[in-house]
Design a protein around this motif. Structure first.
Motif, PDB file in Angstrom:
ATOM      1  N   UNK A 274      23.655  39.307  37.175  1.00  9.81           N
ATOM      2  CA  UNK A 274      24.511  40.384  37.551  1.00  9.81           C
ATOM      3  C   UNK A 274      25.987  39.995  38.079  1.00  9.81           C
ATOM      4  N   UNK A 275      26.875  40.487  37.717  1.00  9.66           N
ATOM      5  CA  UNK A 275      28.090  40.629  38.177  1.00  9.66           C
ATOM      6  C   UNK A 275      28.382  41.981  38.953  1.00  9.66           C
ATOM      7  N   UNK A 276      29.407  41.693  40.070  1.00 13.23           N
ATOM      8  CA  UNK A 276      29.759  42.754  40.922  1.00 13.23           C
ATOM      9  C   UNK A 276      31.306  43.135  40.418  1.00 13.23           C
TER      10      UNK A 276
ATOM     11  N   UNK B 150      32.466  38.963  42.073  1.00 12.45           N
ATOM     12  CA  UNK B 150      31.579  37.885  42.266  1.00 12.45           C
ATOM     13  C   UNK B 150      30.277  37.836  41.444  1.00 12.45           C
ATOM     14  N   UNK B 151      29.583  37.178  41.532  1.00 12.81           N
ATOM     15  CA  UNK B 151      28.212  37.046  40.828  1.00 12.81           C
ATOM     16  C   UNK B 151      26.940  37.310  41.733  1.00 12.81           C
ATOM     17  N   UNK B 152      26.089  37.971  41.126  1.00  7.87           N
ATOM     18  CA  UNK B 152      24.870  38.574  41.989  1.00  7.87           C
ATOM     19  C   UNK B 152      23.825  37.499  41.688  1.00  7.87           C
ATOM     20  N   UNK B 153      22.935  38.133  41.390  1.00  8.00           N
ATOM     21  CA  UNK B 153      21.538  37.288  41.187  1.00  8.00           C
ATOM     22  C   UNK B 153      21.328  36.697  39.729  1.00  8.00           C
ATOM     23  N   UNK B 154      20.742  35.550  39.534  1.00  7.66           N
ATOM     24  CA  UNK B 154      20.440  34.972  38.069  1.00  7.66           C
ATOM     25  C   UNK B 154      18.933  35.965  37.831  1.00  7.66           C
TER      26      UNK B 154
ATOM     27  N   UNK C 259      41.607  53.208  60.621  1.00  4.10           N
ATOM     28  CA  UNK C 259      40.140  53.219  59.965  1.00  4.10           C
ATOM     29  C   UNK C 259      39.820  52.203  58.748  1.00  4.10           C
ATOM     30  N   UNK C 260      38.581  51.810  58.637  1.00  9.50           N
ATOM     31  CA  UNK C 260      38.097  50.788  57.584  1.00  9.50           C
ATOM     32  C   UNK C 260      37.668  51.605  56.761  1.00  9.50           C
ATOM     33  N   UNK C 261      37.894  51.311  55.486  1.00 11.16           N
ATOM     34  CA  UNK C 261      37.298  51.935  54.206  1.00 11.16           C
ATOM     35  C   UNK C 261      36.565  50.659  53.490  1.00 11.16           C
ATOM     36  N   UNK C 262      35.472  51.115  53.185  1.00  5.12           N
ATOM     37  CA  UNK C 262      34.621  49.962  52.429  1.00  5.12           C
ATOM     38  C   UNK C 262      34.756  50.545  50.939  1.00  5.12           C
ATOM     39  N   UNK C 263      35.013  49.489  49.989  1.00  2.22           N
ATOM     40  CA  UNK C 263      35.149  50.034  48.623  1.00  2.22           C
ATOM     41  C   UNK C 263      33.869  49.953  48.112  1.00  2.22           C
ATOM     42  N   UNK C 264      33.607  50.622  47.058  1.00  2.00           N
ATOM     43  CA  UNK C 264      32.213  50.819  46.380  1.00  2.00           C
ATOM     44  C   UNK C 264      32.096  49.428  45.490  1.00  2.00           C
ATOM     45  N   UNK C 265      30.970  49.072  45.508  1.00  4.70           N
ATOM     46  CA  UNK C 265      30.450  47.640  44.615  1.00  4.70           C
ATOM     47  C   UNK C 265      29.821  48.315  43.531  1.00  4.70           C
ATOM     48  N   UNK C 266      30.093  48.097  42.264  1.00 10.17           N
ATOM     49  CA  UNK C 266      29.092  48.317  41.334  1.00 10.17           C
ATOM     50  C   UNK C 266      28.580  46.898  40.671  1.00 10.17           C
ATOM     51  N   UNK C 267      27.424  47.031  40.162  1.00  9.55           N
ATOM     52  CA  UNK C 267      26.759  45.792  39.535  1.00  9.55           C
ATOM     53  C   UNK C 267      26.373  45.978  38.101  1.00  9.55           C
ATOM     54  N   UNK C 268      26.698  45.039  37.441  1.00  9.60           N
ATOM     55  CA  UNK C 268      26.237  45.275  36.147  1.00  9.60           C
ATOM     56  C   UNK C 268      25.524  44.057  35.563  1.00  9.60           C
ATOM     57  N   UNK C 269      24.798  44.068  34.735  1.00 13.69           N
ATOM     58  CA  UNK C 269      23.899  43.170  34.311  1.00 13.69           C
ATOM     59  C   UNK C 269      24.409  42.501  32.824  1.00 13.69           C
TER      60      UNK C 269
END
Ligand SMILES: [Zn+2]
Length: 438
Positions: free
Chosen positions: A208-210, A218-222, A146-156
């Motif tokens: 945004x930082x993930x 990682x970095x999301x959008x500026x 089974x592949x388990x995807x981890x939950x990604x949270x984004x904070x500004x």
């Protein structure tokens, strides 16, 4: 359309969330992320991503041993060391094929052995190809994968800095990723010459930082950028509408200048960008990595954007041609010219719409035309398919919505404060930091 609206709604939710976050940030200099992300009762499905569990296993009930795969270490060797018989390993390899083949297991990646106690045979083998997911190979009676995807949270998050010796150094000292530096340069590239920045220049960023399980991945959008040098202050506000997703100034004009659609007025496209074209002279299949604009001999050829001439020369194929570098990303090239315009040579700055030459048929050409080539990061692309900022400001009816976003972003940026310059020189972190667990 609805998709864009959905995206925009998400964006607003985000802006709302960041105001709360921003308040928290202003209240505390350092905040542990655990305090920011509210913890709520978890359902059994959510348990798998909960921080109290490791790869979904309760460490009170299981022994989870972490390892890193060595070069030339084989799954069979590992598992046999944990009392898994060879036939079972073959069965596992077979069952894993369609989910996550054991052939894709790579040295240097993390894996874990899970069992009820440290003496028993392995019950699970867990492999982590990247921080975003892991694969659970169940080694009990009926083998299962089974592949388990981890939950990604984004904070500004926000940051501020003062340039000392170099922008890269200043941002690196704050632990900011090169990707964020590039995004800021991209947002403001048309207003600021980043090759000639000066000590004492100031910047603020909202981005945004993930995170996965509290760790930055990682970095999301500026979302917003502010830059102040001795001449002026500049803002870039991220906004999405139907035509363009990108950065705008405070009045709603794209911060980047777009490109002219074609280098010759009143022309027609005689041959499109085509990866599989039969060449009219060579009579064989050869990708056409440009767009041909047919026009009478002598028609003026215009630079499609501001830039610096990098080439003005002749080759057998191209004939007389000019190449212009517009910024770090884009260059354009104009082939088969009859002649160059006066003063066009390498090193010369040209403006959008400036005449750089005249239509001809020098080189491999059947008739008078410009073969226009668009380079993006060193590769030729079809410019008619790129997401370029429109040359005009956004439509008036979109401005109220834009202003709302803009004001939220500016408010956040205004809340970020610089440290005294004396403190900055002591190499301290910036004013607002979310304390990250390493
Ligand atoms: Zn061509």
């Amino acid at each position: 359309m609805s998709n864009i609206n959905k995206k925009r709604k998400t964006f607003y939710n985000l802006v709302g969330a960041l105001i709360i976050l921003g308040t928290l940030i202003t209240a505390y200099n350092f905040i542990d992320l655990d305090q920011v992300i509210e913890s709520e009762p978890v359902t059994p499905e959510e348990m798998i991503t909960s921080e109290s569990l490791k790869y979904g296993f309760d460490e009170q009930l299981y022994t989870v041993e972490d390892h890193v795969l060595f070069p030339n270490q084989f799954l069979a060797d590992i598992l046999m060391g944990y009392d898994i018989p060879l036939p079972k390993i073959f069965e596992l390899e077979n069952k894993a094929k369609d989910v996550f083949s054991v052939r894709n297991i790579r040295a240097g990646k993390k894996y874990a052995i899970v069992r009820s106690d440290s003496c028993s045979a392995a019950e699970y083998f867990v492999y982590e190809p990247d921080p975003f997911r892991y694969v659970v190979y169940d080694l009990r009676d009926s083998v299962d994968v089974q592949i388990v995807e981890r939950e990604v949270t984004t904070s500004v998050e926000t940051t501020a800095g003062i340039v000392q010796s170099s922008l890269w150094l200043s941002m690196k000292e704050q632990g900011l990723s090169p990707m964020l530096i590039e995004k800021m340069e991209d947002a403001l590239a048309w207003s600021i010459d980043f090759y000639h920045i000066q000590d004492g220049d100031r910047y603020k960023l909202m981005f945004e930082r993930k995170y996965i399980e509290g760790d930055p991945v990682g970095i999301g959008r500026l979302l917003g950028a502010y830059y102040k040098n001795s001449d002026n202050e500049y803002y870039a506000v991220y906004f999405e509408n139907d035509e363009y997703s990108g950065f705008y100034d405070l009045e709603g004009r794209p911060t980047k200048k777009g490109f002219l659609k074609s280098p010759v007025k009143a022309s027609r496209i005689s041959s499109s960008f085509n990866m599989n074209r039969l060449h009219p002279i060579l009579k064989r299949r050869k990708p056409h990595l440009g767009t041909d604009y047919a026009a009478p001999y002598g028609t003026p050829i215009l630079a499609v954007g501001n830039g610096v001439v990098t080439k003005a020369g002749y080759t057998k194929g191209n004939g007389k041609y000019v190449k212009i570098k517009h910024d770090k990303t884009y260059s354009t090239q104009y082939l088969h010219m009859q002649r160059f315009a006066a003063g066009i040579k390498p090193g010369v700055h040209v403006k959008q719409g400036q005449v750089i030459g005249h239509v001809g048929s020098t080189g491999l050409a059947t008739g008078p035309h410009v073969c226009f080539r668009f380079w993006k990061n060193g590769r030729q692309v079809n410019h008619l398919k790129e997401n370029f900022p429109p040359p005009e400001p956004m439509p008036k009816e979109q401005l109220p919505e834009f202003f709302e976003t803009r004001d939220h972003i500016i408010e956040q940026l205004d809340h970020v404060h610089f440290k005294d310059e004396s403190q900055i020189s002591e190499n301290q972190p910036e004013t607002t930091v979310i304390k990250l667990r390493s």
